[in-house]
Design an enzyme around this catalytic site. Structure first.
Site, PDB file in Angstrom:
ATOM      1  N   CYS A  88      59.137 -33.714 -53.089  1.00  0.00           N
ATOM      2  CA  CYS A  88      60.276 -34.531 -52.649  1.00  0.00           C
ATOM      3  C   CYS A  88      61.440 -34.326 -53.627  1.00  0.00           C
ATOM      4  O   CYS A  88      61.284 -33.700 -54.681  1.00  0.00           O
ATOM      5  CB  CYS A  88      59.879 -36.006 -52.581  1.00  0.00           C
TER       6      CYS A  88
ATOM      7  N   GLU B  84      52.940 -34.654 -57.725  1.00  0.00           N
ATOM      8  CA  GLU B  84      53.647 -33.838 -58.703  1.00  0.00           C
ATOM      9  C   GLU B  84      54.024 -34.657 -59.930  1.00  0.00           C
ATOM     10  O   GLU B  84      53.897 -34.182 -61.064  1.00  0.00           O
ATOM     11  CB  GLU B  84      54.922 -33.243 -58.085  1.00  0.00           C
TER      12      GLU B  84
ATOM     13  N   ASN C   5      50.734 -47.494 -53.206  1.00  0.00           N
ATOM     14  CA  ASN C   5      50.696 -48.913 -53.526  1.00  0.00           C
ATOM     15  C   ASN C   5      51.194 -49.657 -52.297  1.00  0.00           C
ATOM     16  O   ASN C   5      52.057 -49.150 -51.579  1.00  0.00           O
ATOM     17  CB  ASN C   5      51.601 -49.176 -54.738  1.00  0.00           C
ATOM     18  N   ALA C   6      50.680 -50.859 -52.074  1.00  0.00           N
ATOM     19  CA  ALA C   6      51.131 -51.643 -50.919  1.00  0.00           C
ATOM     20  C   ALA C   6      52.640 -51.858 -50.947  1.00  0.00           C
ATOM     21  O   ALA C   6      53.281 -51.945 -49.904  1.00  0.00           O
ATOM     22  CB  ALA C   6      50.404 -52.982 -50.871  1.00  0.00           C
TER      23      ALA C   6
ATOM     24  N   ASN D 292      48.501 -38.021 -55.356  1.00  0.00           N
ATOM     25  CA  ASN D 292      49.371 -39.146 -55.042  1.00  0.00           C
ATOM     26  C   ASN D 292      48.581 -40.453 -55.121  1.00  0.00           C
ATOM     27  O   ASN D 292      47.386 -40.504 -54.835  1.00  0.00           O
ATOM     28  CB  ASN D 292      50.060 -38.987 -53.687  1.00  0.00           C
TER      29      ASN D 292
ATOM     30  N   CYS E 125      60.714 -35.553 -57.181  1.00  0.00           N
ATOM     31  CA  CYS E 125      59.790 -34.696 -57.929  1.00  0.00           C
ATOM     32  C   CYS E 125      60.426 -33.361 -58.284  1.00  0.00           C
ATOM     33  O   CYS E 125      60.120 -32.783 -59.326  1.00  0.00           O
ATOM     34  CB  CYS E 125      58.495 -34.502 -57.151  1.00  0.00           C
TER      35      CYS E 125
END
Length: 139
Positions: free
Chosen positions: A92, A59, A49-50, A46, A95
């Site tokens: 998730c 995945e 990002n902010a 994974n 994914c």
């Protein structure tokens, strides 16, 4: 069906790549590995990002690496994450749909946690009655 050496290679690849996850916000590191139709293993982690909506799941990364290497079919997927209380870390919803693009309903999805292999499910068990490429007609 996965043989034991292939299963272990997939698990090892997902565990190794999990260490490279970029998760400075959630601190929740996930690794994934995909076995393609040529028997090659593609791994991804994974990348947060902010701006959370543009983060990328492990995945999705692994599937992207597979496609970039010329793979088109996922024959198996391993997901490695360590959730509190030993809860399963499964793909998730997004994914699961991404996997549906490249995998068959009976494709095994192995769930690995701190305790080792926790479950082996099929894509159909994770995403029943799914919509996929076979629903679209080229005519």
């Amino acid at each position: 069906m996965l043989d034991d050496p292939t299963r272990q290679s997939l698990i090892d690849a997902a565990i190794a790549v999990r260490a490279h996850a970029h998760a400075p916000y959630s601190h929740f590191h996930v690794g994934a590995a995909v076995l393609d139709e040529q028997g090659r293993i593609h791994a991804g982690c994974n990348v947060e990002n902010a701006a959370y909506p543009v983060s990328q799941c492990a995945e999705a990364t692994a599937l992207g690496v597979m496609v970039a290497a010329g793979g088109r079919r996922a024959r198996a997927l391993v997901v490695v994450g360590h959730a509190s209380g030993g809860a399963w870390v499964t793909p998730c919803g997004g994914c699961r749909q991404r996997l549906r693009e490249f995998a068959d309903p009976d494709t095994p999805v192995l769930i690995v946690g701190a305790q080792g292999l926790q479950a082996t499910l099929t894509l159909d068990e994770l995403l029943p009655h799914s919509f996929g490429p076979d629903h679209l007609s080229s005519t």
